[in-house]
Design an enzyme around this catalytic site. Structure first.
Site, PDB file in Angstrom:
ATOM      1  N   ALA B  45      16.152 -13.749 -90.848  1.00 31.01           N
ATOM      2  CA  ALA B  45      16.455 -14.213 -92.203  1.00 31.01           C
ATOM      3  C   ALA B  45      17.942 -14.054 -92.512  1.00 31.01           C
ATOM      4  CB  ALA B  45      15.610 -13.457 -93.212  1.00 31.01           C
ATOM      5  N   ARG B 331      -5.743 -10.525 -88.051  1.00 32.13           N
ATOM      6  CA  ARG B 331      -5.342  -9.176 -87.664  1.00 32.13           C
ATOM      7  C   ARG B 331      -6.069  -8.072 -88.410  1.00 32.13           C
ATOM      8  NH1 ARG B 331       1.180 -10.212 -87.021  1.00 32.13           N
ATOM      9  NH2 ARG B 331       0.965 -11.213 -84.995  1.00 32.13           N
ATOM     10  N   HIS B 401       2.455  -2.368 -88.299  1.00 33.81           N
ATOM     11  CA  HIS B 401       3.269  -3.378 -87.654  1.00 33.81           C
ATOM     12  C   HIS B 401       4.160  -4.142 -88.623  1.00 33.81           C
ATOM     13  CE1 HIS B 401       4.435  -6.624 -85.103  1.00 33.81           C
ATOM     14  NE2 HIS B 401       3.716  -7.510 -85.747  1.00 33.81           N
TER      15      HIS B 401
END
Lengths: 219, 636, 258
Positions: B45, B331, B401
């Site tokens: 980003a 996930r 994560h």
């Protein structure tokens, strides 16, 4: 021609000079060895070979000047590289692990080169001087000059050792030149390496066989 | 009560971004060089934003605490990047990518933001290819795709198992070009330690030079934070050692709202913990689930070797519970299922681990095909564990994560503090309560390449912010506060090391604010975290000096922030009385153990305002869904 | 699970700053064979901190072998004795009981030591500024599938692009040459169609800056390739040599644009 000296002084430029001059010297050695091997045919053949070179003396002189220039380029550039490269790592490693990641031949080009240079000086001041500058009797045989020198034990042994070191130098130098020219191809790279090693062995054995032959023959 | 205005443009979903781009104000090309912009962070980003803003003509100053912009943690993303190209002709579209992302996020993200993300996803792939990113290709020379969790189409572009690396190097190369042109001034090894706010607007930053220790101030017309996520609050996570929340947290303490901090993603395919001294966890790309089958023994306390467990005694629990998505379930679902199996004492040989097995895939496709697809991942596994996954199944377990929460931003990616923009993982905007695989890279680059260049112009042209001198009073004051903070840390000289307290915090977070949470545990966690904070500020030991390269001091400052963030995460989780995505409250589940949302009361973003240490005000931004119907997420 | 512990003698390089004189410091450690090398140093630092001593400065970040931050010379080898891994991926099971381990920083004139084992590798960034990119602005680019790139060409570009910029090539080279690093980036763009327009200017610019930064010259020992954690091939150096020579000989432009 600012661009030319700038290019030749760049890191790749210097590599390129080493490779180009190196390859020229590699070619020269082939001719040189081929001529020398006439010694094995016999006195007459060798003398004939040297005399025939004598007949085109002006041409040979030009070749010699060019060769000298190539040698000087190769040597001066090599010395320059050696010191610059040393300067690129002012603080050395306490443990040197280079055995594990590179060959002895490749790491010792400056050292083997220096020895070859010393050899070259000796070689020129003995054989080349004897063949080109010294005055000889009219019936003097070039063959005998070689014979005399090589029957001096220390001289012959020195020659043999130097030729082995020359082999080391050539073994790396040959394939290294191809890499520098950018010719590293999946299909041919290993072949080039083999040819290089073969060439180095032939040169070392070829040149060294002469003093051995005369030394043993004289015993 | 503060009204949070998301500034979502009016009009039909598919036209919002196009209309918005037309309606917003532009900065004339000649005027762009009069504006200074600070970009903090040089991951996907930050690097893409800094490069693009430089190209447009702004004066950009980019900051990273790394020694080079190329080290940012985006580099470690393995699997891929999504885009709605539909190159595979399998029914993909911008709308489908939008829908999958909204659904994957368990209906807790803004429709308009997510649609824009899906819309610009295609431009990202074009851009990256033009930069020379070596994506995987088919034999015909066109781009290859693979599928990822939470999607039934193949839309993931990848570069072996190193997609993040290649995309970051692409953005880094664009950044380098602007640095060479003098449009971006790059500051390496400088960590942002505070945000300077003047008259309610972001005016600059305070940094600590990590080599000299010097505290410096920089001012600009706008500040962009692209400083990543906060999963390291768990101590053990897949994040890099130096990932931290400090930039975002200090901005939060200066007035920026922190949204949905409890939305954390626990990645299902990581290597299990091996011991007490472990420093971090390693992720194995989720793409492995394309061909690997997840299983545990059907028997409790089974200590047999995997090869000795016959087929009919194996429980391929994802395939059993979610037949249509199977091993590619999202996930959060995959992670929680692993935890359930372990809680049921069916983990690998009593450990916190489950099997990821490639035997079938190797038999079906051949070892060579598997090697081509996952070679480097298999090698990585063997390097770390010493086991060969071609022969024995991998052992995996979930690990923290990614963090979906972050600083609150509006549609323009501007926080509630005018002039402070937040991009990538550092903001909260696009993933709702759960992020789908291969979407983080997409969001980082979408924000940097294709959103911020437009929206920042709008702010500069309409608000006309002024630039204050970097040595003016508010800057000096902020710098002095940081110097005091540092001196304070060094003066404690207690008994506990920084890592020791961080590990304790991590254990509290993992046990109580991890994969499954409940009110009681969260209340206990808040209490324990407060105690740890107390311990830290009274008895921590930080060695060395302030004015030198001092990694211990760097970590201490970051852990001080984690201790505060940890408390807010627990508080946010406690206040959200529902289960959604990565936030699973044990009290709120269906009889089958699936997450149970409370759409009536919690279809909103919780944005927290910092009042004082340990006290926050919770603000709500209601989420309205005009295009999708809120359904129970089903992957069965 | 009972952990297997091994006892080691460490000789760790300590140096207080770029100009300070450094020396080795001895430490005895006992460490789990499952720990990574950097976790061993973490433990050492933890005990140093507890005793109020300055911990050993070393850099690491991702600890997965991809960010390129870590880099130590371990018993004379960058990233240690195991090929194709970064220091962070090295595990203690590869060492034997009672072994002495020498830990040194990457040493090169172009990589000055900042403190202890941390070095400044910003020279790599400086080389990249010179041309490590394809000059395209954001937006206005063709569709990603507009150019077909043969699979093996893409793979070759990838092999070069896999470089993590750790600097092990420089550390391993007896001449501290940066040729492998630079050639990897040059090659990535030299084989891809996107890189063609700037192919011959890029190589000249990057080599020029590389030379100015104090790296040594390449003498083709290939130690770089042997120690590279990503196995970047010296074929890239050959390609760079060829492109550079070609650029110098064939291009009409005499002065390089800045």
């Amino acid at each position: 021609m600012g661009w030319l000296s700038e290019s030749l002084n760049s890191s790749i430029g210097k590599k390129f000079i080493m490779a180009l001059t190196g390859i020229s010297l590699i070619l020269f050695l082939i001719v040189h060895l081929a001529g020398n091997l006439t010694l094995f045919i016999g006195e007459e053949a060798f003398n004939l070979y040297v005399e025939s070179l004598d007949k085109i003396k002006p041409f040979i002189r030009v070749i010699e000047v060019v060769l000298a220039a190539i040698f000087i380029f190769h040597i001066v550039n090599g010395i320059k590289l050696y010191f610059e490269n040393r300067g690129a790592r002012p603080e050395k490693y306490a443990v040197n692990g280079s055995r594990k990641n590179s060959t002895l031949f490749s790491r010792t080009m400056a050292q083997t080169g220096s020895i070859i240079f010393i050899f070259l000086v000796i070689h020129l001041s003995t054989f080349w001087k004897a063949f080109n500058l010294d005055t000889h009797a009219a019936d003097a045989s070039y063959y005998n000059i070689v014979l005399e020198w090589f029957q001096i034990e220390w001289y012959a042994v020195l020659y043999v050792i130097c030729m082995i070191i020359l082999g080391f130098h050539l073994n790396h130098g040959f394939q290294s030149a191809f890499q520098t020219f950018g010719w590293n191809h999946n299909k041919y790279a290993s072949l080039i390496k083999k040819i290089g090693t073969g060439y180095a062995v032939i040169m070392a054995v070829g040149f060294a066989s002469i003093p051995i032959y005369f030394l043993l023959g004289g015993m | 009560m503060v009204k949070l205005d998301s500034k979502i443009p009016s009009g039909p979903l598919a036209e919002k971004w196009t209309n918005h781009k037309f309606n917003i104000k532009l900065v004339n090309p000649a005027n762009k060089r009069k504006y200074d912009i600070i970009v903090v962070g040089t991951g996907l980003a930050g690097a893409s934003a800094a490069a693009t803003l430089g190209e447009l003509g702004y004066n950009v100053s980019a900051f990273t605490f790394h020694d080079s912009p190329r080290r940012a943690h985006s580099i470690a993303a393995q699997g891929g990047i999504n885009a709605a190209k539909n190159y595979q002709n399998d029914g993909d579209s911008v709308y489908r990518l939008f829908y999958d992302t909204i659904k994957g996020g368990d209906f807790r993200a803004r429709e308009a933001n997510v649609y824009r993300l899906a819309e610009v996803s295609n431009n990202i792939i074009d851009q990256c290819v033009a930069q020379g990113v070596p994506f995987a290709r088919e034999y015909g020379g066109l781009l290859d795709n693979r599928s990822f969790g939470g999607a039934q189409v193949s839309r993931t572009f990848y570069a072996r198992g190193q997609t993040g690396q290649q995309l970051l190097l692409g953005a880094y190369s664009a950044l380098n070009r602007q640095i060479a042109k003098g449009k971006v001034k790059m500051y390496n090894r400088k960590e942002m330690v505070d945000l300077v706010v003047v008259d309610g607007k972001a005016a600059g930053i305070v940094t600590r030079d990590l080599v000299s220790g010097e505290i410096e101030t920089y001012s600009a017309h706008a500040v962009i934070l692209a400083t990543g996520g906060y999963a390291n609050v768990f101590f053990l996570s897949t994040n890099a050692m130096n990932c931290n929340v400090t930039a975002g947290w200090r901005a939060h303490k200066k007035g920026a709202f922190f949204a949905n901090p409890c939305y954390t993603q626990i990645h299902p395919t990581c290597l299990p913990v091996h011991g007490e001294h472990q420093s971090k966890l390693t992720l194995m790309s989720e793409s492995l689930r394309n061909d690997g089958r997840v299983w545990v023994s059907k028997l409790k306390g089974d200590m047999r070797n995997p090869g000795d467990i016959p087929e009919n005694e194996r429980d391929y629990y994802l395939e059993r519970k979610y037949p249509s998505f199977g091993n590619l379930s999202p996930r959060d679902i995959s992670s929680r299922s692993a935890k359930e199996a372990v809680d049921d004492e069916r983990g690998v040989k009593g450990q916190e681990a489950v099997y990821l097995d490639f035997e079938d895939a190797i038999n079906r496709l051949g070892k060579k095909a598997i090697e081509e697809k996952y070679g480097n991942l298999f090698e990585m596994y063997e390097t770390i564990t010493g086991e060969n996954p071609y022969q024995v199944p991998m052992k995996i377990y979930p690990a923290p994560h990614y963090t979906m929460g972050g600083l609150w931003v509006d549609y323009n990616l501007m926080s509630n503090l005018p002039g402070l923009f937040v991009l990538g993982e550092a903001n909260f905007s696009d993933h709702g309560a759960n992020r789908l695989g291969a979407s983080a890279l997409m969001q980082g680059l979408a924000d940097g390449y294709f959103v911020i260049p437009y929206t920042i112009g709008n702010y500069l042209a309409s608000d006309k912010p002024e630039k204050h001198a970097a040595n003016s009073a508010p800057f000096k004051e902020a710098a002095n506060q940081i110097k005091d903070f540092t001196a304070n840390l060094l003066s404690i000289q207690g008994k506990h090391t920084v890592d020791e307290i961080h590990k304790k915090l991590g254990r509290v977070m993992w046990n109580q604010v991890g994969m499954a949470r409940n009110a009681e545990g969260l209340k206990a966690a808040i209490k324990e975290i407060k105690e740890l904070k107390e311990l830290f500020w009274n008895d921590v030991k930080v060695v060395g000096k302030a004015e030198e390269l001092n990694q211990n001091l760097e970590r201490a400052g970051r852990v001080a922030d984690y201790l505060e963030l940890g408390e807010l995460m627990a508080l946010d989780a406690l206040e959200r009385n529902e289960s959604c995505g990565g936030h699973f409250r044990e009290e709120y589940q269906t009889p089958e153990g699936e997450a149970l949302r409370d759409d009536e009361n919690y279809t909103h973003v919780a944005a927290w305002q910092f009042d004082k240490a340990g006290a926050w005000t919770r603000h709500k931004e209601e989420l309205t869904f005009e295009n999708v119907e809120l359904s129970t997420r089903s992957y069965k | 699970m009972a952990e297997k512990m091994i006892n080691l003698k460490l000789k760790v390089w300590r140096q207080n700053g770029p100009k300070a004189v450094g020396a080795f410091e001895d430490h005895d450690v006992s460490v789990s064979a499952d720990s990574s090398f950097l976790e061993m140093l973490d433990e050492l630092n933890d005990s140093l901190e507890r005793n109020g001593k300055d911990p050993v400065v070393f850099e690491s970040d991702c600890r997965e072998g991809i960010c390129g931050t870590c880099g130590l010379v371990i018993n004379g080898q960058p990233h240690g004795p195991i090929p194709k891994i970064a220091t962070c991926q090295l595990h203690m099971r590869h060492f034997t009981e009672g072994q002495t381990i020498w830990i040194e920083p990457f040493r090169a004139k172009a990589f000055p030591v900042l403190k202890d084992l941390a070095v400044d590798r910003s020279a790599f960034d400086t080389i990249m500024h010179a041309g490590g990119y394809v000059s395209v602005n954001t937006g206005g680019v063709p569709d990603a599938n507009a150019i077909a790139i043969p699979k093996d060409v893409a793979a070759e570009a990838f092999d070069a692009a896999a470089c993590i910029g750790c600097g092990a090539c420089v550390a391993a080279c007896k001449n501290a040459s940066a040729m492998l690093f630079v050639s990897a980036k040059v090659s990535q763009f030299a084989v891809l169609p996107q890189g063609q327009p700037e192919r011959y200017t890029r190589v000249q610019k990057m080599v020029k800056v590389m030379d100015e930064l104090g790296f040594g010259s390449c003498t083709n020992t290939y130690a770089c390739e042997a120690e590279c954690p990503k196995g970047i091939s010296v074929k890239n150096i050959a390609r760079m040599n060829k492109d550079y020579i070609k650029a110098k000989v064939k291009t009409e432009k005499i002065e390089l644009e800045a």
